[in-house]
Structure formats: structure tokens, C-alpha cells
Enzyme design. Structure first.
Site, PDB file in Angstrom:
ATOM      1  CB  CYS A  49      49.833   9.077  47.337  1.00  0.00           C
ATOM      2  SG  CYS A  49      51.795   9.091  49.485  1.00  0.00           S
ATOM      3  CG  HIS A  59      52.373   6.696  44.820  1.00  0.00           C
ATOM      4  ND1 HIS A  59      52.284   7.760  44.531  1.00  0.00           N
ATOM      5  CD2 HIS A  59      53.038   6.137  46.234  1.00  0.00           C
ATOM      6  CE1 HIS A  59      53.021   8.914  45.145  1.00  0.00           C
ATOM      7  NE2 HIS A  59      53.259   7.753  46.717  1.00  0.00           N
ATOM      8  CD  GLU A  79      51.435   6.826  40.974  1.00  0.00           C
ATOM      9  OE1 GLU A  79      48.985   6.501  41.053  1.00  0.00           O
ATOM     10  OE2 GLU A  79      51.804   7.545  41.355  1.00  0.00           O
TER      11      GLU A  79
HETATM   12  N1  GLN Z   1      54.614  13.577  52.052  1.00  0.00           N
HETATM   13  C1  GLN Z   1      52.836  12.084  52.141  1.00  0.00           C
HETATM   14  C2  GLN Z   1      53.368  11.716  53.692  1.00  0.00           C
HETATM   15  O1  GLN Z   1      54.461  11.290  53.533  1.00  0.00           O
HETATM   16  C3  GLN Z   1      52.591  11.712  50.821  1.00  0.00           C
HETATM   17  C4  GLN Z   1      53.523  11.295  50.857  1.00  0.00           C
HETATM   18  C5  GLN Z   1      53.868  10.900  48.642  1.00  0.00           C
HETATM   19  O2  GLN Z   1      52.201  11.479  48.660  1.00  0.00           O
HETATM   20  N2  GLN Z   1      53.906  10.006  48.523  1.00  0.00           N
HETATM   21  O3  GLN Z   1      52.993  10.872  53.441  1.00  0.00           O
END
Ligand code: GLN
Length: 562
Positions: A411, A537, A539
Site C-alpha cells: 500500500c 494489503h 497480509e
Molecule cells: N496513505 C496511503 C493512501 O491513503 C496509503 C494507505 C495505506 O498504506 N493503507 O493511499
């Protein structure tokens, strides 16, 4: 049943019951805690789920969380551990992650209820005029809604047993209503349909040199004072407790000795379900719920197999993964990542060590990333938000890319890899994300178009499971072996489509995207042994015998490098 109950909210006996609900069709195991928090109620609930599942019961789980937040989305992971995202987009407590992993099933928002969610529903009803003429009260309305949540889940899931974890410990002001609802539920649905387990803690003060059960006794008595006689007591402790301690507890809180069970710390959480089974926890609960005849047999072999496969006794190899983030002081902030790595360790029979790299400390001076990453066989940059630590993450990614160190970006880690690549390979010196610098010249990461108009921070990100279309012939395709996969997201920003051409011309491959919407969801670098990033994600979908392919690919690359 002799109890007069009514579904009219104007009556004192108001207790909402969904249409067609039959008491006893689904039974409940209530998991409460006493003495202190942090003794593993979530892991216990999950292990119990696994244990009962392997005996052939259809099990589901729910957490009643005491805090007033409507969900966990706005919580700082440093205070409360990771925010776990379900496929339906619910932002929940990390315990839900533990449930899903142990019972190997996707849960929904129906399995995560906060006080805030219950109160919000009631206040909305009140404003609509649903209670017209009636004062809205904790009893019967708040307790009523709480019972309704449980009964609705029973109807929807058709489970034999629902495991209900009550957040916090007995005696907390905040969870009183939930415990009162449980008392009523047991009164209405019947003693044989609601089994109350209390997870308590046995102290072993070093100055005394022996176990002391007084705090546990007093803690459990608070439950009894509230009209809830527990059926089973599970004593958590550092070391195995002697029988005399169990006898004292049994005697003082009216729980038969065979239902007072010792559960000291184990070195490996995957051993807990089998351990609990051997201690008789499953039998004790099935006995109370009158299910022992139906589900009497132990699902011996399955559980033993699972435990054995998840326990790495003699690892053939050892690797060290660097995790570069800003909440590295509280490991619960990254719990699903650690679990996914454990799944891979079990699968590859290797020991996976973690080195925490605090990126806020790495912001300036150059060569520092190299120093911090000494001895690291692979790098993970996890999800994150905001400016703090971002430049440190970019420095670590650069070091990994230039030195053929396997990299997995999750992410924010995916977005940081794009920025690093744009700056240092494509020559876009001012590349950044508008999350950090709203006016940056090269906004390679920018806000998602559908996010621009949104107000408020609660539940407004792009959340939950979405399809990812994987390009054939790429590493991603090799890992997943499928053209369409489903993974879970939690973000507001994404790769600015304006820059895709220049990034790809310089060698970056976007091997997964969201179809027509073109949101880039996987990146890889074919010239590198393993340089991989996901806008999702992975995970959140990794499970004990089924590690997520991105993690497995990454761990294998680290093992190969070694
Ligand atoms: N801050 C980034 C976004 O909002 C990544 C978010 C995250 O890593 N969950 O896109």
C-alpha cells in the site's frame, strides 16, 4: 418458556427477536476477561473457534468492542494495534484478523460491533421517531439492540455456536451494557444455550515466589455480582499453575474443578488450540451447552496435523526481514504482516526473524539506510499515512532496489516505491505524493478521483475486497497463477495515470490493475530478483496453511538470496 418477552419498544419486557428465531438453535459461548487486559482473549477466542470447528461444529465469531468509535478506522495503530479490514470493507479490530486466520473463513461487519455502532443506531432510530412517546433507556433499549445483534448473527450464519468476545475486562464501566445484555440473553434463551467463559490472570509476584489467586477471585466475583455465574474459568499465567490454585478458584467462584482450566504461556500460538483441547476446554463447553453427545468426538487428527504443520521445530534456513515503518515500537500495529510471514516460515520450514527499522530516525543523513539494513535479507515497507518517516522509507527502498535486496511494498510501501523509482530512475526529482506535498510538481501519486469530493475521515477510504486483474507473463501471474484475484484495500491515493508511460518506459511493470478504472494495483521490476509492490494489503488474506502468494514469493526470494 415462561418469560414474558415482547418486541414492542414501549414495553418493559422489550427484547427484540428476529422473525423465525428459535432459542437454542444457535448457542453462544461468551468470552469475558478479568484482572487485566492483554492476556490474549482474542487469541483464546480464535483458538476456541478452531478447536470447535475441528470437532465438526459450524462456528462463527463476533467481538463486542467497548469503545465509542463506530469502527476502528480512525484509531491510531500505536494505541490500539492494527486496523484489520474485512472483505466487505469494515474496518475492525485486529482480533478479527485472528478469528479469520484461525477459523479460515471470511467474516463480515456483522462480526464486529462497537458501543458506538449500537448507540448510533439507537440515536438514529430516536430521531426518526421510532420510540415516539417513550424514554430511551440503557435497559431495555441498549441491551435489547445488543441481543438483537447476536440473534441476527445467529439467524444469518446458521451457526451451531457463536463465540462472543466481550472487549475489555469485567468491571470496566464501558462494557457493562454488553455484560447486562449477556445476562438477559442467558435468562431468555436458556442456561443450556449460553456458556460463559472467563479468562482470568493468575499473578506470580517474584517477591512472594508463588502463585496468587486473589486478584482472579475478585475479578470473577465482579461477574457474579452482575448476575452472571461463569461456567468455565480459564487461568492464564506465565507458568503452569498447581492444582491448589485451581481448587481455590473453584471453591470461591462456584465453578466445578473440572471446569477450571490452566493455560500458561506457550511459545507458539499455533499450539494453543490443541493444548486447550487437551486441557478439556472443548469438553467443558460442550458439556454446558448439552452438545457433548452430538460433538463428543475430538477432531483429533485434523487439529494435530494443523498444529504440526504450523510449528517449525527444526528450521532448515533462517532469514531476517527488515520492516521499515513508523509504528515499529508497537508490534501489534503490524500484526497481520507478522502473521503472514509466520505462515510462510511454516510453509518453507524456515525461521523468519524481524528487524524493525524506525524510519523517522532515518530522515536525513544519507548512508544511514545502508547501515540500518545491514544483515537484512529482504525489506518490507508496510502501509502508512502522512509525512513522518516517508523519506526514510524511500531511502530504504532505494538501497534495496540498487543492491538486489528483495522488496515487498504494501500500500504506502507500493506508493513509496513508485516515488523512489520516479525520482531515481526516471529522473523526476520532484516526484512525490500529494498526501505529503499537495502542490508537488510531479504528483506521481495523487488522490483517487472518487475520493476528492468526500468529507470526513470515518469509513471513507477505498475499502475492502476488490478484483485485481493480473497481466499474464508477469511475476504476479506466476505467483497467483490466475488472471483475476481478489484482495483487500484501504487507501485514498493511487498512481497518477499521467505517469504510467514514463514509469513503464523506464522498466517498471504494472502487473495488476483494477480493469477499466485503471487503478494500478501491483508493480514489479523484472530487472530485479524480487521488487514487488501491491496497492492492496495481501497480509489480510494470508491464512495458516495458505500463505498469501505475494508473501510466499517474497520469502522464497529472500531464502534464495541467502
Ligand atoms: N496513505 C496511503 C493512501 O491513503 C496509503 C494507505 C495505506 O498504506 N493503507 O493511499
Amino acid at each position: 418458556m415462561l418469560i414474558k418477552i415482547s418486541d414492542k419498544s414501549s414495553e418493559e419486557f422489550y427484547t427484540p427477536i428476529p422473525e423465525g428465531y428459535k432459542a437454542g438453535k444457535t448457542k453462544y459461548v461468551i468470552i469475558t476477561g478479568s484482572v487485566i487486559s492483554g492476556i490474549g482473549k482474542g487469541v483464546f477466542s480464535s483458538s476456541l473457534g478452531k478447536l470447535l470447528l475441528d470437532r465438526g461444529l459450524n462456528v462463527t465469531q463476533i467481538k463486542l468492542e467497548a469503545y465509542l468509535n463506530v469502527d476502528s478506522g480512525t484509531l491510531n495503530p500505536y494505541r490500539h494495534g492494527e486496523v484489520f479490514v474485512l472483505d466487505d470493507g469494515s474496518e475492525t479490530d485486529m482480533d478479527l484478523g485472528s478469528y479469520e486466520r484461525f477459523i479460515d473463513r471470511n467474516l463480515t461487519g456483522d462480526s464486529f460491533i462497537t458501543s458506538g455502532k449500537i448507540y448510533k443506531g439507537i440515536i438514529e432510530k430516536e430521531r426518526r421517531g421510532d420510540y415516539l412517546g417513550r424514554d430511551v433507556q440503557f435497559i431495555p433499549h441498549v441491551t435489547g439492540e445488543t441481543k438483537m445483534v447476536l440473534r441476527n448473527l445467529a439467524m444469518k450464519s446458521k451457526a451451531d455456536v457463536i463465540l462472543v468476545e466481550i472487549g475489555g475486562t469485567v468491571g470496566d464501566f464501558e462494557n457493562m451494557f454488553a455484560l447486562e445484555a449477556i445476562r438477559e440473553l442467558r435468562y431468555e434463551d436458556g442456561e443450556e444455550n449460553v456458556c460463559v467463559v472467563n479468562l482470568t490472570y493468575i499473578l506470580e509476584p517474584s517477591s512472594v515466589g508463588e502463585f496468587k489467586s486473589k486478584a482472579a477471585q475478585l475479578g470473577i466475583k465482579r461477574l457474579i455480582e452482575m448476575g452472571i455465574q461463569p461456567n468455565v474459568i480459564v487461568c492464564r499465567s506465565e507458568n503452569p499453575i498447581p492444582n491448589s490454585i485451581k481448587e481455590k478458584i473453584s471453591m470461591n467462584v462456584n465453578v466445578p474443578l473440572d471446569k477450571v482450566i490452566g493455560a500458561h504461556n506457550l511459545t507458539n500460538i499455533y499450539k494453543i488450540p490443541l493444548f486447550l483441547r487437551k486441557q478439556g476446554v472443548g469438553d467443558a463447553i460442550l458439556d454446558i451447552l448439552n452438545l457433548k453427545n452430538k460433538f463428543g468426538k475430538n477432531g483429533d487428527k485434523k487439529l494435530k496435523d494443523w498444529t504440526q504443520k504450523m510449528t517449525v521445530e527444526n528450521p532448515s534456513k533462517e532469514i531476517t526481514i527488515g520492516i521499515a515503518g513508523k509504528y515499529t515500537g508497537l508490534h501489534d500495529s503490524y500484526i497481520s504482516i507478522l502473521k503472514a510471514l509466520e505462515h510462510c516460515g511454516a510453509k518453507t520450514n524456515s525461521k523468519v526473524n524481524i528487524k524493525w527499522i524506525e524510519t523517522t530516525a532515518l530522515e536525513k543523513g544519507k548512508g544511514e539506510a545502508k547501515k540500518e539494513m545491514k544483515g537484512v535479507d529482504g525489506l518490507i515497507v508496510p502501509g502508512g499515512f502522512g509525512t513522518r518517516g516517508a523519506e526514510g522509507k524511500i531511502a530504504c527502498i532505494k538501497h534495496a532496489r540498487e543492491n538486489n535486496i528483495p522488496y515487498l511494498g504494501l500500500c504506502y510501501g507500493f506508493q513509496m516505491a513508485v516515488i523512489e523509482f520516479a525520482r531515481n530512475v526516471c529522473g523526476l526529482k520532484d516526484a512525490n505524493t500529494t498526501e505529503i506535498d499537495q502542490k508537488c510538481k510531479e504528483d506521481v501519486i495523487c488522490i483517487l478521483p472518487e475520493q476528492e469530493e468526500l468529507d470526513g475521515l470515518g469509513g471513507t477510504m477505498r475499502l475492502g475486497g476488490y478484483d485485481v486483474f493480473v497481466k499474464e507473463g508477469t511475476q504476479a501471474f506466476k505467483l497467483y497463477g490466475e488472471k483475476k484475484i481478489r484482495e483487500r484495500f484501504r487507501h485514498r491515493f493511487n498512481v497518477n495515470t499521467k505517469y504510467i508511460d514514463v514509469l513503464e518506459k523506464n522498466g517498471l511493470v504494472f502487473s495488476g490493475n483494477a480493469g477499466k478504472k485503471r487503478i494500478m494495483q501491483i508493480l514489479e521490476l523484472p530487472s530485479h530478483p524480487f521488487f514487488f509492490g501491491t496497492q492492496f494489503h495481501p497480509e489480510f488474506t494470508s491464512r495458516p496453511l495458505k500463505p498469501n502468494p505475494c508473501y510466499l514469493g517474497f520469502v522464497k526470494a529472500c531464502l534464495n538470496k541467502k
